[in-house]
Design a protein around this motif. Structure first.
Motif, PDB file in Angstrom:
ATOM      1  N   GLY A  91      63.167 164.158  75.344  1.00 40.53           N
ATOM      2  CA  GLY A  91      63.491 165.388  76.044  1.00 40.53           C
ATOM      3  C   GLY A  91      64.008 166.526  75.188  1.00 40.53           C
ATOM      4  N   ASP A  92      63.796 166.468  73.862  1.00 44.75           N
ATOM      5  CA  ASP A  92      64.200 167.594  73.014  1.00 44.75           C
ATOM      6  C   ASP A  92      63.407 168.851  73.342  1.00 44.75           C
ATOM      7  OD1 ASP A  92      66.129 166.201  71.722  1.00 44.75           O
ATOM      8  OD2 ASP A  92      65.051 165.946  69.834  1.00 44.75           O
ATOM      9  N   ALA A  93      62.234 168.670  73.898  1.00 48.13           N
ATOM     10  CA  ALA A  93      61.428 169.781  74.414  1.00 48.13           C
ATOM     11  C   ALA A  93      60.864 169.343  75.761  1.00 48.13           C
ATOM     12  CB  ALA A  93      60.314 170.136  73.448  1.00 48.13           C
ATOM     13  N   GLU A  94      60.809 170.252  76.695  1.00 47.08           N
ATOM     14  CA  GLU A  94      60.346 169.906  78.045  1.00 47.08           C
ATOM     15  C   GLU A  94      58.847 169.625  78.043  1.00 47.08           C
ATOM     16  OE1 GLU A  94      60.419 171.829  82.566  1.00 47.08           O
ATOM     17  OE2 GLU A  94      61.575 172.749  80.935  1.00 47.08           O
ATOM     18  N   TYR A  95      58.466 168.575  78.754  1.00 48.53           N
ATOM     19  CA  TYR A  95      57.054 168.204  78.809  1.00 48.53           C
ATOM     20  C   TYR A  95      56.744 167.598  80.169  1.00 48.53           C
ATOM     21  CZ  TYR A  95      52.580 167.376  76.573  1.00 48.53           C
ATOM     22  OH  TYR A  95      51.253 167.456  76.225  1.00 48.53           O
TER      23      TYR A  95
END
Length: 378
Positions: free
Chosen positions: A49-53
């Motif tokens: 979840g370090d970047a939304e996907y």
């Protein structure tokens, strides 16, 4: 068509194998039997979840395989071709047409989980739930559908179990040096983090003729590997004073170029602080962390530069064959970085990568690819 894929159903969940259905093959696409795939930090960043996907998703973007079927509009590729998969790009925007496809106007929608332009997907669950694709590739699957823009044909003699990581991590390290920083012969470079991207950059810096190649990490074993691959100096920033060592190495002038692959705010700041006048730094990590600095005192007065370089600003169809040739010549010995795992060992491989035990995990998806033995787990 039914496939076995490693699916992430929610943030921070483990990979779970599921039977998925492949969607329709479009005219500009090919069906690929995946032989092997590298695991990259970007896969992990999205998993945790370090970047939304958009979930559920099939990750994997360092795949290599064999073409099983070719779309009606695809040229120059045929069934049976061995290929490496990289990223997708439109090919017609100003960036693409001037040789910078990683700056494509549509790079994000093409590579980050969006459905096709007509709303369809390439993967579906048994109940019809769509599953997000990654890099128009999703190589954590026994078969996948990818766009013709993603693929690079390689020699029939090339071992597909090894070359997948050339499609992202190693490409990024290589291209950041060659296309982004463009170091002069005899210049100095410091690389923070000696994972696959960092060591790819390090090997490239040696090829490009840098005179001082400084590897910085907190693991002595990684630093020993860096020495073997061409580092002229190493610094363990956990046990040594970074600033003092850099002054000692450079005569207190600073380093011409730096690369950060850690994504840690304090480390990114250090990569800026140790630059010489006129130096450039490239922060490469997929990270939620920020880099804070005063642009006047830390950039303008010293004529320093902070460069954004995605995928090494590389054209995969040109760079990957070049990297394979460098490997044949012994100049880019990336086989020293890898450890092979069976596809079913994906969670173990992910854990080993996170802990630093393994620099570059490669999953063998098709264990019947060749008759010759490959040392699994080593």
């Amino acid at each position: 068509m039914k496939v076995k894929a490693a699916v992430i159903n929610g943030v921070n969940e483990k990979y779970r194998f599921e039977e998925l259905t492949l969607g329709e093959l479009y005219p500009d696409e090919v069906l690929v039997k995946v032989v092997a795939t590298g695991m990259c930090h970007s896969d992990e960043a999205l998993r945790i979840g370090d970047a939304e996907y958009p979930m559920p998703a099939v990750f994997g973007h360092e795949g290599a395989g064999i073409i099983e079927k070719v779309g009606s509009a695809v040229k120059d590729f045929a069934v049976g071709d061995q290929i490496v998969m990289a990223y997708n790009y439109c090919g017609i925007c100003p960036s693409c047409r001037t040789g910078h496809p990683s700056s494509c106007n549509d790079w994000t929608p093409l590579n980050f989980g969006n459905p096709r332009s007509d709303g369809t997907h390439t993967f579906y669950k048994k109940d019809g739930t769509p599953v997000s694709n990654f890099f128009t590739q999703s190589s954590f699957s026994t078969y996948t559908i990818t766009n013709a823009m993603n693929i690079i044909k390689v020699d029939p003699e090339a071992d597909l179990r090894l070359v997948g990581p050339l499609g992202c991590g190693l490409l990024t390290g290589f291209g950041t040096v060659v296309n982004g920083l463009k170091p002069e012969i005899a210049s100095s470079i410091a690389i923070f983090g000696t994972g696959a991207v960092g060591l790819g950059a390090l090997m490239t810096a040696k090829i490009e003729g840098c005179s001082q190649i400084i590897a910085i990490d907190i693991h002595d074993s990684r630093l020993e590997m860096a020495k073997e691959l061409g580092a002229t100096h190493t610094i363990n920033s956990r046990t040594e004073n970074l600033r003092e060592r850099i002054d000692e190495i450079t005569g207190a002038v600073g380093v011409n170029y730096t690369i950060d692959t850690t994504g840690i705010s304090s480390v990114m700041k250090s990569s800026l602080d140790i630059l010489a006048i006129g130096g450039s730094t490239a922060p490469l990590a997929v990270t939620p962390n920020s880099l804070e600095f005063n642009p006047f005192t830390e950039l303008t007065i010293t004529s320093r530069n902070v460069l954004g370089i995605l995928m090494g600003d590389a054209i995969p169809q040109l760079a990957i064959p070049e990297l394979i040739q460098f490997h044949k010549e012994g100049k880019f010995p990336f086989e020293k970085l890898v450890k092979f795992y069976k596809f079913d060992e994906i969670n173990e491989a992910s854990q080993d990568s996170n802990s630093g035990k393994t620099i570059k995990p490669i999953l063998i998806v098709d264990e019947n690819y060749r008759e010759d033995d490959l040392l699994m787990g080593g």
